[in-house]
Write an enzyme that holds these catalytic residues in place. Sequence first.
Site, PDB file in Angstrom:
ATOM      1  N   GLU A  83      -4.236   8.043  -4.584  1.00  0.00           N
ATOM      2  CA  GLU A  83      -4.398   6.899  -5.792  1.00  0.00           C
ATOM      3  C   GLU A  83      -5.947   7.177  -6.390  1.00  0.00           C
ATOM      4  OE1 GLU A  83      -4.286   2.460  -5.096  1.00  0.00           O
ATOM      5  OE2 GLU A  83      -2.499   2.714  -4.647  1.00  0.00           O
ATOM      6  N   HIS A 112      -2.190   0.318  -9.903  1.00  0.00           N
ATOM      7  CA  HIS A 112      -2.711  -0.732  -8.896  1.00  0.00           C
ATOM      8  C   HIS A 112      -3.069  -1.439  -9.297  1.00  0.00           C
ATOM      9  CE1 HIS A 112      -4.388  -1.042  -4.530  1.00  0.00           C
ATOM     10  NE2 HIS A 112      -3.786  -2.049  -5.079  1.00  0.00           N
ATOM     11  N   ARG A 127       1.458  -1.220   0.423  1.00  0.00           N
ATOM     12  CA  ARG A 127       0.291   0.008  -0.201  1.00  0.00           C
ATOM     13  C   ARG A 127       1.104   1.779  -0.092  1.00  0.00           C
ATOM     14  NH1 ARG A 127      -3.527  -2.474  -0.990  1.00  0.00           N
ATOM     15  NH2 ARG A 127      -6.145  -3.110  -1.021  1.00  0.00           N
TER      16      ARG A 127
HETATM   17  C1  8YV Z   1      -6.880  -4.976  -5.869  1.00  0.00           C
HETATM   18  C2  8YV Z   1      -5.129  -5.087  -3.846  1.00  0.00           C
HETATM   19  O1  8YV Z   1      -7.859  -4.994  -6.602  1.00  0.00           O
HETATM   20  O2  8YV Z   1      -6.804  -7.428  -3.695  1.00  0.00           O
HETATM   21  C3  8YV Z   1      -5.668  -6.405  -2.744  1.00  0.00           C
HETATM   22  O3  8YV Z   1      -6.251  -6.058  -1.845  1.00  0.00           O
HETATM   23  O4  8YV Z   1      -4.441  -4.067  -3.411  1.00  0.00           O
HETATM   24  C4  8YV Z   1      -5.918  -5.144  -5.663  1.00  0.00           C
HETATM   25  O5  8YV Z   1      -6.113  -7.022  -5.761  1.00  0.00           O
HETATM   26  C5  8YV Z   1      -7.500  -3.192  -5.382  1.00  0.00           C
HETATM   27  O6  8YV Z   1      -7.285  -3.357  -3.530  1.00  0.00           O
HETATM   28  C6  8YV Z   1      -8.988  -2.719  -5.650  1.00  0.00           C
HETATM   29  O7  8YV Z   1      -8.649  -1.349  -5.395  1.00  0.00           O
END
Ligand code: 8YV
Length: 322
Positions: free
Chosen positions: A266, A284, A237
């Site tokens: 983001e 992302h 993150r």
């Molecule tokens: C998601 C991700 O698609 O699964 C997660 O935690 O970061 C990604 O696979 C994303 O969070 C969608 O905003």
Amino acid sequence: MKQKVVVFSQIHPEIQAKLEQQYDVMYIQPKLGDVNQQILQYVKDADAMIGAGRLLNRNNLATATKLKIISSVSVGHDNYDLEYLNEQKIYLSNTPHVLTETTADLAFTLLMSAARKVTYLDQWTKQGQWQRTVGEAQFGMDIYGKTLGMIGLGHIGAAIARRGFYGFNMNVLYHNRREKLELAQGLNAEYCDLKSLLQRSDFVVVAVDLNADSKALIGAEELALMQSHAVFVNISRGSVVDEQALIQALKNRQIFAAGLDVYQKEPLQESELFKLDNVVTLPHVGSATAQTRKRMAELAYQNVVDTLEGRMPRYVINPQFQ
Ligand code: 8YV
């Protein structure tokens, strides 16, 4: 009377169709205006929510009097006010495992692209700069046999480490909240403290969950410990890393390059990162393949169905509303 489900992000069309067959479905649509106002209006008598990538908390869920589950199409669940959901006895579920290998593939794509200047050299070639045999300015860094430092050795971190160990004969170091002896043994991986990992690694990959311990884990001090030929990759993150400190470290050539898939804000629309030739910036897309996103949506859909039919959802984060 059909139960009501709010879809708060794009999900696989086949799953959308299945939801519409069974439930009264409403869609949050950013193009229609203020998303939080839409959420407040739609969740009033909603039984379930499904989606990802949106902050849901005590403010925009204040009108949710019947909500039983928020089914996140993601493995990370830092977007949700878990304390509030526990207070309100609302399940939060996620979609782990099905995205592990896809996300690890992307992490290694970033590692290799940053190490070998792929995005910079692609543009350089397309701009007609290739006039003669390449020189040092186009040289990248070796990967095979080098040291890979994993910050976070969960499912995704371990999958990345396997790619390094088995695929590139890399020496694996790892830092984690606790040692993972069995897993580390299979990778001949050495547990070390964060400082040592940053000092010794040729490649540093951040693959932690965002939590109180990992927020702002990597700042100027930590980046200064890295070697000048080292490559930094973040697929966790954005808030795990001080982005301004990373930009300075890249500008000052304190490290060789970075590969990023996540950012403090983001979508990343304006950033000094865009002006740098030693950073690969992806939007992302860790889990973003058609097959994987469909499998995630299937899990999220099943979490909704289980809950609305009175069963505990399989991948629930707060099973007993701690
Ligand atoms: C998601 C991700 O698609 O699964 C997660 O935690 O970061 C990604 O696979 C994303 O969070 C969608 O905003």
